[in-house]
Design an enzyme around this catalytic site. Sequence first.
Site, PDB file in Angstrom:
ATOM      1  N   SER A 140       0.874  -1.162   0.054  1.00 26.50           N
ATOM      2  CA  SER A 140      -0.060   0.030   0.012  1.00 26.50           C
ATOM      3  C   SER A 140       0.698   1.289   0.046  1.00 26.50           C
ATOM      4  O   SER A 140       2.081   1.004   0.319  1.00 26.50           O
ATOM      5  CB  SER A 140      -0.934  -0.014   1.277  1.00 26.50           C
ATOM      6  OG  SER A 140      -1.410   1.093   1.309  1.00 26.50           O
ATOM      7  N   TYR A 153      -2.344  -1.366  10.556  1.00 23.03           N
ATOM      8  CA  TYR A 153      -2.382  -1.432   8.968  1.00 23.03           C
ATOM      9  C   TYR A 153      -0.935  -0.936   8.324  1.00 23.03           C
ATOM     10  O   TYR A 153      -0.231  -1.595   7.648  1.00 23.03           O
ATOM     11  CB  TYR A 153      -3.536  -0.809   8.186  1.00 23.03           C
ATOM     12  CG  TYR A 153      -3.600  -0.869   6.960  1.00 23.03           C
ATOM     13  CD1 TYR A 153      -4.516  -2.000   6.339  1.00 23.03           C
ATOM     14  CD2 TYR A 153      -3.081   0.026   5.909  1.00 23.03           C
ATOM     15  CE1 TYR A 153      -4.747  -1.898   5.054  1.00 23.03           C
ATOM     16  CE2 TYR A 153      -3.432  -0.067   4.557  1.00 23.03           C
ATOM     17  CZ  TYR A 153      -4.011  -0.908   4.047  1.00 23.03           C
ATOM     18  OH  TYR A 153      -4.292  -1.254   2.692  1.00 23.03           O
TER      19      TYR A 153
END
Length: 258
Positions: A140, A153
């Site tokens: 990401s 995350y």
Amino acid sequence: MTRTAIITGSTSGIGLGIAEAYAAEGYNIMLNGFGDADEIEATRAALDAKAAGTVAYHGADMTKPDQIADLVAQTEARFGAVDILVNNAGIQHVAPVEEFPLEKWDAIIAINMSSAFHTIRAALPGMKSRGFGRIINVASAHGLVASPYKSAYVTAKHGIIGLTKTIALEAAQHGVTVNAVCPGYVLTPLVEGQIPDTAKARGITEEEVKRDVLLAAQPTKEFVTVEQLGALCVFLAGEAAASMTGTALPVDGGWVAQ
Ligand code: NAD
């Protein structure tokens, strides 16, 4: 020779987009992920009907190392090899660190990061023995930069980039490349699901989250698409990408350039 790809978390969103792109290339596909059994079977059958290769499904839970090992073993048994491994399964939870639920921390670290260790550990020996492999970790932009309220995350995504680099070095002389792709915001169920929580955490409306939080980070002001990510994964799986390894490639509308 028909190549075989495992894509974890491919019943939805980005993983399904990558599976569509690989199916169009004629690869055999092993789908994986959660969801309604009838819907998953309909997705599998539709992809299988379009694809030159065979599309199968394995329901391994990416928090369970024994099920992950079985996913790789079953794919090798069925198709003879795992040539391409896309570690894509992921979940999100948004909360200030003081309130972050312990079970969410553990699940995000397990699914978004540790599952890739387990798939790679199981699939790499076969790749090395055949002298060909492509491992693609869907990280990401949050593998490269942070945002508040996403402690688990951001930690997991930074971690999977470290794993990418390490395995790239270990596999470099065996025809196996390992790369991470780092998407910005893609409008999938994962992102749609975090909009209400982000609104709550920041005390703003859901429309403001889209405009002022999500796309605020992306200079293009456009969501990234699953088709764009699928095309990149096709490129990374091909011969032209044989010298690319250990990279973390942003596909983020300019986000991490800022
Ligand atoms: P999604 O929610 O649409 O899909 C997630 C997939 O993972 C689903 O198939 C789901 O069933 C599967 N999954 C979840 N838990 C699992 C488990 N325990 N075992 C097996 N499968 C499981 O999400 P998405 O947006 O397509 O995200 C896919 C990947 O892309 C994730 O790793 C995510 O972090 C990453 N990503 C997404 C965005 C975005 O904006 N959507 C941006 C950057 C990175």
